[in-house]
Design a protein around this motif. Structure first.
Motif, PDB file in Angstrom:
ATOM      1  N   PRO A 129       0.822   1.133  -5.129  1.00 54.86           N
ATOM      2  CA  PRO A 129       0.137   0.805  -4.009  1.00 54.86           C
ATOM      3  C   PRO A 129       0.517   1.275  -2.881  1.00 54.86           C
ATOM      4  N   TYR A 130       1.928   2.244  -2.357  1.00 57.15           N
ATOM      5  CA  TYR A 130       2.645   3.083  -1.666  1.00 57.15           C
ATOM      6  C   TYR A 130       1.887   4.430  -1.498  1.00 57.15           C
ATOM      7  N   GLU A 131       1.105   4.877  -2.355  1.00 67.58           N
ATOM      8  CA  GLU A 131       0.883   5.929  -2.001  1.00 67.58           C
ATOM      9  C   GLU A 131       0.547   6.586  -0.510  1.00 67.58           C
ATOM     10  N   GLU A 132      -0.247   5.961   0.076  1.00 69.55           N
ATOM     11  CA  GLU A 132      -0.481   5.984   1.669  1.00 69.55           C
ATOM     12  C   GLU A 132       0.286   5.996   2.802  1.00 69.55           C
ATOM     13  N   MET A 214      12.784   3.576   2.629  1.00 65.93           N
ATOM     14  CA  MET A 214      11.927   3.343   2.105  1.00 65.93           C
ATOM     15  C   MET A 214      11.974   1.393   1.867  1.00 65.93           C
ATOM     16  N   TYR A 215      12.294   1.484   0.737  1.00 66.76           N
ATOM     17  CA  TYR A 215      13.171   0.538  -0.494  1.00 66.76           C
ATOM     18  C   TYR A 215      13.397  -1.037   0.535  1.00 66.76           C
ATOM     19  N   VAL A 216      13.834  -0.516   1.725  1.00 68.58           N
ATOM     20  CA  VAL A 216      13.917  -1.889   2.347  1.00 68.58           C
ATOM     21  C   VAL A 216      13.242  -2.202   4.102  1.00 68.58           C
ATOM     22  N   GLN A 217      12.357  -0.839   4.215  1.00 68.41           N
ATOM     23  CA  GLN A 217      11.865  -0.831   4.901  1.00 68.41           C
ATOM     24  C   GLN A 217      10.687  -1.627   5.048  1.00 68.41           C
ATOM     25  N   ASP A 218      10.333  -1.530   3.738  1.00 63.05           N
ATOM     26  CA  ASP A 218       8.862  -1.630   3.100  1.00 63.05           C
ATOM     27  C   ASP A 218       8.674  -2.734   2.130  1.00 63.05           C
ATOM     28  N   GLU A 219       8.481  -4.051   2.599  1.00 59.30           N
ATOM     29  CA  GLU A 219       8.297  -5.288   1.749  1.00 59.30           C
ATOM     30  C   GLU A 219       8.170  -5.432   0.339  1.00 59.30           C
ATOM     31  N   ARG A 220       6.948  -4.226   0.281  1.00 63.67           N
ATOM     32  CA  ARG A 220       6.343  -3.911  -0.753  1.00 63.67           C
ATOM     33  C   ARG A 220       7.093  -3.573  -1.534  1.00 63.67           C
ATOM     34  N   PHE A 221       7.813  -2.446  -1.610  1.00 65.58           N
ATOM     35  CA  PHE A 221       8.880  -2.348  -2.578  1.00 65.58           C
ATOM     36  C   PHE A 221      10.390  -3.071  -2.891  1.00 65.58           C
ATOM     37  N   THR A 222      10.414  -4.080  -1.850  1.00 63.59           N
ATOM     38  CA  THR A 222      11.962  -4.631  -1.657  1.00 63.59           C
ATOM     39  C   THR A 222      11.470  -5.861  -3.339  1.00 63.59           C
TER      40      THR A 222
END
Length: 249
Positions: A129-132, A214-222
């Motif tokens: 879900p993070y491609e964009e 991005m792992y911590v800035q984007d809650e989906r990754f987190t």
């Protein structure tokens, strides 16, 4: 009391051949050999075998297990606590997948409605879900190259990559209470960096560091990463930053 290899195999529920293989690769060498040449396993050997099988159940490859248990800093009690926590987290992921399967069965029967997001809940990183966001950060060319490479993999290669991915994340989760700059953490992050470059295109050190951010800035990754262990996203971000800065020097 020392036990012969067949006794150990029957006790544990693994094959004699497996124990012979562990001996041959130096993973588990029996403490003694009888005058007749039989391998004799001590209680300490059985303790170590238990650890090996726990790590194996968690997806660790034998080579990595060997590195862990032969490390001078290896602590059996600490390892058991980590393994317990990792198994609890794994059970949580499996429970979620079982819920998804049960809902899907009901959906297929027409008993309930189910949207696309619900159908993939708990299924990990197969659907990205993070491609964009990735395109915004690194440009279309890098993302297109990665997608093209992934699509070229056979089903067997995709499964192998998926297994290796899980193994790397599981191992990193077991280290997350250490300092991100520790030798163990940096060695594991180096494996992650190599894995990405071998399978998903070329990552510069700057791009690798940006991915960690991005792992911590984007809650989906987190959220997804922390399923392997609470705080893992933050740990990986810091470890990736240390790795990138060290390699630039």
């Amino acid at each position: 009391m020392n036990r012969k290899v067949k006794e150990v195999a029957d006790l544990v529920g693994i094959s004699v051949r497996t124990l012979h293989h562990y001996d041959e690769i130096g993973l588990l060498k029996p403490d003694a050999v009888s005058e007749s040449g039989y391998r004799l396993y001590s209680p300490a050997n059985l303790d170590m075998l238990q650890q090996i099988l726990f790590f194996k159940e968690l997806g660790f490859p034998l080579k990595q297990i060997h590195e862990i248990i032969t490390d001078p800093t290896f602590n059996r009690t600490e390892a058991l606590i980590l393994q317990k926590n990792m198994l609890i987290e794994k059970r949580s992921r499996l429970d979620q997948m079982i819920v998804t399967i049960n809902k899907t069965i009901q959906y297929e029967k027409g008993a309930i409605e189910m949207n696309e997001k619900e159908r993939f809940k708990g299924l990990g990183f197969s659907h990205n879900p993070y491609e964009e966001e990735a395109r915004k950060r690194w440009g279309n060319q890098r993302v297109d190259e990665a997608n093209e490479k992934v699509q070229s993999f056979s089903q067997e290669e995709q499964q192998s990559i998926s297994n290796e991915w899980e193994s790397i994340y599981t191992h990193l989760a077991s280290l997350r209470d250490l300092s991100p700059s520790s030798t163990e953490a940096q060695k594991a992050i180096a494996t992650w960096y190599q894995f990405l470059n071998e399978n998903f295109g070329t990552y510069s050190l700057e791009a690798f560091k940006g991915l960690g951010e991005m792992y911590v800035q984007d809650e989906r990754f987190t959220t997804n990463i922390d399923r392997y262990g609470k705080g893992l996203a933050k740990f990986m971000n810091e470890a990736m930053s240390v790795f990138a800065e060290a390699k630039k020097q």
